[in-house]
Design a protein around this motif. Sequence first.
Motif, PDB file in Angstrom:
ATOM      1  N   TYR A 103       0.821  -1.210   0.000  1.00 36.39           N
ATOM      2  CA  TYR A 103       0.000   0.000   0.000  1.00 36.39           C
ATOM      3  C   TYR A 103       0.858   1.264   0.000  1.00 36.39           C
ATOM      4  O   TYR A 103       0.333   2.357  -0.157  1.00 36.39           O
ATOM      5  N   ASP A 104       2.161   1.128   0.192  1.00 35.67           N
ATOM      6  CA  ASP A 104       3.053   2.280   0.192  1.00 35.67           C
ATOM      7  C   ASP A 104       3.897   2.386  -1.078  1.00 35.67           C
ATOM      8  O   ASP A 104       4.422   3.448  -1.375  1.00 35.67           O
ATOM      9  N   GLN A 105       4.039   1.298  -1.822  1.00 35.28           N
ATOM     10  CA  GLN A 105       4.845   1.308  -3.044  1.00 35.28           C
ATOM     11  C   GLN A 105       4.041   1.898  -4.189  1.00 35.28           C
ATOM     12  O   GLN A 105       3.008   1.362  -4.575  1.00 35.28           O
ATOM     13  N   PHE A 106       4.535   2.982  -4.756  1.00 36.12           N
ATOM     14  CA  PHE A 106       3.824   3.648  -5.846  1.00 36.12           C
ATOM     15  C   PHE A 106       3.642   2.691  -7.020  1.00 36.12           C
ATOM     16  O   PHE A 106       4.584   2.043  -7.467  1.00 36.12           O
ATOM     17  N   GLY A 107       2.406   2.606  -7.507  1.00 33.84           N
ATOM     18  CA  GLY A 107       2.108   1.780  -8.670  1.00 33.84           C
ATOM     19  C   GLY A 107       2.075   0.290  -8.410  1.00 33.84           C
ATOM     20  O   GLY A 107       2.135  -0.502  -9.353  1.00 33.84           O
ATOM     21  N   SER A 108       1.949  -0.119  -7.144  1.00 30.53           N
ATOM     22  CA  SER A 108       1.997  -1.543  -6.811  1.00 30.53           C
ATOM     23  C   SER A 108       0.751  -2.306  -7.254  1.00 30.53           C
ATOM     24  O   SER A 108       0.773  -3.524  -7.359  1.00 30.53           O
ATOM     25  N   GLY A 109      -0.346  -1.598  -7.501  1.00 28.46           N
ATOM     26  CA  GLY A 109      -1.605  -2.261  -7.818  1.00 28.46           C
ATOM     27  C   GLY A 109      -2.486  -2.436  -6.594  1.00 28.46           C
ATOM     28  O   GLY A 109      -3.636  -2.841  -6.704  1.00 28.46           O
ATOM     29  N   TRP A 110      -1.956  -2.136  -5.405  1.00 29.24           N
ATOM     30  CA  TRP A 110      -2.720  -2.190  -4.155  1.00 29.24           C
ATOM     31  C   TRP A 110      -2.980  -0.748  -3.717  1.00 29.24           C
ATOM     32  O   TRP A 110      -2.068  -0.050  -3.298  1.00 29.24           O
ATOM     33  N   TYR A 111      -4.236  -0.312  -3.852  1.00 29.30           N
ATOM     34  CA  TYR A 111      -4.588   1.082  -3.577  1.00 29.30           C
ATOM     35  C   TYR A 111      -5.807   1.146  -2.662  1.00 29.30           C
ATOM     36  O   TYR A 111      -6.611   0.224  -2.610  1.00 29.30           O
ATOM     37  N   TRP A 112      -5.955   2.270  -1.987  1.00 26.79           N
ATOM     38  CA  TRP A 112      -7.193   2.576  -1.270  1.00 26.79           C
ATOM     39  C   TRP A 112      -7.378   4.080  -1.281  1.00 26.79           C
ATOM     40  O   TRP A 112      -6.412   4.848  -1.374  1.00 26.79           O
TER      41      TRP A 112
ATOM     42  N   THR B 293      -0.569  10.900  -6.323  1.00 29.57           N
ATOM     43  CA  THR B 293      -1.613  11.919  -6.482  1.00 29.57           C
ATOM     44  C   THR B 293      -2.712  11.458  -7.422  1.00 29.57           C
ATOM     45  O   THR B 293      -3.595  12.234  -7.764  1.00 29.57           O
ATOM     46  N   GLU B 294      -2.656  10.194  -7.828  1.00 32.97           N
ATOM     47  CA  GLU B 294      -3.658   9.646  -8.744  1.00 32.97           C
ATOM     48  C   GLU B 294      -4.970   9.396  -8.007  1.00 32.97           C
ATOM     49  O   GLU B 294      -5.018   9.383  -6.779  1.00 32.97           O
ATOM     50  N   VAL B 295      -6.029   9.178  -8.770  1.00 31.81           N
ATOM     51  CA  VAL B 295      -7.363   8.959  -8.222  1.00 31.81           C
ATOM     52  C   VAL B 295      -7.941   7.682  -8.824  1.00 31.81           C
ATOM     53  O   VAL B 295      -7.772   7.420 -10.015  1.00 31.81           O
ATOM     54  N   ILE B 296      -8.630   6.902  -8.015  1.00 31.01           N
ATOM     55  CA  ILE B 296      -9.353   5.734  -8.510  1.00 31.01           C
ATOM     56  C   ILE B 296     -10.726   6.197  -8.955  1.00 31.01           C
ATOM     57  O   ILE B 296     -11.482   6.763  -8.163  1.00 31.01           O
ATOM     58  N   SER B 297     -11.042   5.996 -10.210  1.00 33.78           N
ATOM     59  CA  SER B 297     -12.354   6.387 -10.742  1.00 33.78           C
ATOM     60  C   SER B 297     -13.248   5.165 -10.815  1.00 33.78           C
ATOM     61  O   SER B 297     -12.911   4.183 -11.468  1.00 33.78           O
ATOM     62  N   ALA B 298     -14.380   5.259 -10.153  1.00 34.65           N
ATOM     63  CA  ALA B 298     -15.335   4.151 -10.136  1.00 34.65           C
ATOM     64  C   ALA B 298     -16.276   4.261 -11.330  1.00 34.65           C
ATOM     65  O   ALA B 298     -16.582   5.360 -11.792  1.00 34.65           O
ATOM     66  N   PRO B 299     -16.759   3.122 -11.842  1.00 29.58           N
ATOM     67  CA  PRO B 299     -17.706   3.158 -12.965  1.00 29.58           C
ATOM     68  C   PRO B 299     -19.089   3.624 -12.518  1.00 29.58           C
ATOM     69  O   PRO B 299     -19.365   3.738 -11.331  1.00 29.58           O
ATOM     70  N   ASP B 300     -19.944   3.885 -13.496  1.00 26.39           N
ATOM     71  CA  ASP B 300     -21.324   4.270 -13.205  1.00 26.39           C
ATOM     72  C   ASP B 300     -22.040   3.170 -12.439  1.00 26.39           C
ATOM     73  O   ASP B 300     -21.688   1.997 -12.545  1.00 26.39           O
ATOM     74  N   LEU B 301     -23.066   3.568 -11.715  1.00 25.00           N
ATOM     75  CA  LEU B 301     -23.856   2.595 -10.961  1.00 25.00           C
ATOM     76  C   LEU B 301     -24.592   1.618 -11.873  1.00 25.00           C
ATOM     77  O   LEU B 301     -24.874   0.497 -11.475  1.00 25.00           O
ATOM     78  N   THR B 302     -24.883   2.034 -13.105  1.00 24.01           N
ATOM     79  CA  THR B 302     -25.555   1.125 -14.035  1.00 24.01           C
ATOM     80  C   THR B 302     -24.615   0.009 -14.485  1.00 24.01           C
ATOM     81  O   THR B 302     -25.056  -1.104 -14.758  1.00 24.01           O
TER      82      THR B 302
ATOM     83  N   ASP C 285      -5.848   0.984 -13.730  1.00 20.55           N
ATOM     84  CA  ASP C 285      -5.279   2.057 -12.914  1.00 20.55           C
ATOM     85  C   ASP C 285      -4.541   3.046 -13.809  1.00 20.55           C
ATOM     86  O   ASP C 285      -4.584   2.955 -15.038  1.00 20.55           O
ATOM     87  N   PHE C 286      -3.860   4.001 -13.227  1.00 21.83           N
ATOM     88  CA  PHE C 286      -3.209   5.063 -13.974  1.00 21.83           C
ATOM     89  C   PHE C 286      -2.100   4.563 -14.896  1.00 21.83           C
ATOM     90  O   PHE C 286      -1.729   5.232 -15.846  1.00 21.83           O
ATOM     91  N   SER C 287      -1.573   3.363 -14.649  1.00 29.41           N
ATOM     92  CA  SER C 287      -0.524   2.820 -15.525  1.00 29.41           C
ATOM     93  C   SER C 287      -1.092   1.841 -16.554  1.00 29.41           C
ATOM     94  O   SER C 287      -0.345   1.260 -17.326  1.00 29.41           O
ATOM     95  N   GLY C 288      -2.418   1.677 -16.562  1.00 32.78           N
ATOM     96  CA  GLY C 288      -3.053   0.774 -17.502  1.00 32.78           C
ATOM     97  C   GLY C 288      -3.185  -0.649 -16.990  1.00 32.78           C
ATOM     98  O   GLY C 288      -3.719  -1.516 -17.680  1.00 32.78           O
ATOM     99  N   GLN C 289      -2.711  -0.892 -15.772  1.00 33.36           N
ATOM    100  CA  GLN C 289      -2.797  -2.226 -15.157  1.00 33.36           C
ATOM    101  C   GLN C 289      -4.230  -2.494 -14.734  1.00 33.36           C
ATOM    102  O   GLN C 289      -4.856  -1.667 -14.083  1.00 33.36           O
ATOM    103  N   LEU C 290      -4.772  -3.656 -15.104  1.00 30.88           N
ATOM    104  CA  LEU C 290      -6.135  -4.009 -14.737  1.00 30.88           C
ATOM    105  C   LEU C 290      -6.166  -4.453 -13.277  1.00 30.88           C
ATOM    106  O   LEU C 290      -5.400  -5.320 -12.864  1.00 30.88           O
ATOM    107  N   ILE C 291      -7.030  -3.820 -12.482  1.00 33.18           N
ATOM    108  CA  ILE C 291      -7.116  -4.141 -11.060  1.00 33.18           C
ATOM    109  C   ILE C 291      -8.563  -4.467 -10.690  1.00 33.18           C
ATOM    110  O   ILE C 291      -9.502  -4.015 -11.337  1.00 33.18           O
ATOM    111  N   LEU C 292      -8.720  -5.265  -9.653  1.00 35.51           N
ATOM    112  CA  LEU C 292     -10.030  -5.576  -9.096  1.00 35.51           C
ATOM    113  C   LEU C 292     -10.260  -4.634  -7.927  1.00 35.51           C
ATOM    114  O   LEU C 292      -9.433  -4.544  -7.022  1.00 35.51           O
ATOM    115  N   ALA C 293     -11.354  -3.901  -7.962  1.00 36.46           N
ATOM    116  CA  ALA C 293     -11.654  -2.923  -6.916  1.00 36.46           C
ATOM    117  C   ALA C 293     -12.889  -3.350  -6.138  1.00 36.46           C
ATOM    118  O   ALA C 293     -13.822  -3.935  -6.697  1.00 36.46           O
TER     119      ALA C 293
END
Length: 161
Positions: A83-92, A111-120, A136-144
Motif C-alpha cells: 500500500y506504500d509502493q507507488f504503482g503496486s496495484g494495491w490502492y485505497w 496523487t492519482e485517483v481511482i475512478s469508479a464506474p457508473d452505478l448502471t 489504474d493510472f498505468s493501464g494495469q487491470l485491477i479488481l476494486a
Amino acid sequence: MAPESGRRTSRYSLAARLLAISTILGVVVLVITAFLLTTLYRNNVERSFAERLDLSIFNLVATAQFDAEGTLMSVPLLAGEWYDQFGSGWYWQVSRTEDGAILARSGSLGTEVISAPDLTDAPFDPTFRRSFQIADFSGQLILALEQRITSAESGQILRSI
C-alpha cells in the motif's frame, strides 16, 4: 503349413495393444488431473484474494474517523508495504460521494485517483458494496471493492475503495 481356419491372426500382439491403451489412458488421466489441480488452485487463490480485499475494506472503514463536518480526523493505515509502493496495484482511497473530494488515499496512489464506474455498470449489492475491474493510472487491470459508508457524526455518505 496353412493357418487353421478358425484361428484369427492379429497384426499387433496383445502386449502392444495393452501398452498403447495404458499409455493413452495415462495421458488422459494426467491431463484431467492437471486441469482439476489448476482449477482448484485458481479458485483457492481467488478466494484468498477476495478475503484479503474484504479484510482491507473492513479495516479501512473501521479506522476512518470523521468529525461533525465530515472531515477525516485520522488517516487509515492498512498493513502491508504494497500500500506504500507507488504503482503496486494495491490502492485505497476515501472520498465523499456528493462532490467526489478525496479525503485520504494510500501512498501507492501518489496523487492519482481511482475512478469508479457508473452505478448502471456496477450496481451496489444490498450491503452497499460493489466490486468491479478498472484500469489504474498505468493501464494495469485491477479488481476494486467499493463500500459506501455513512458518517455517523456528519451524516455524509462516503465511499472507500
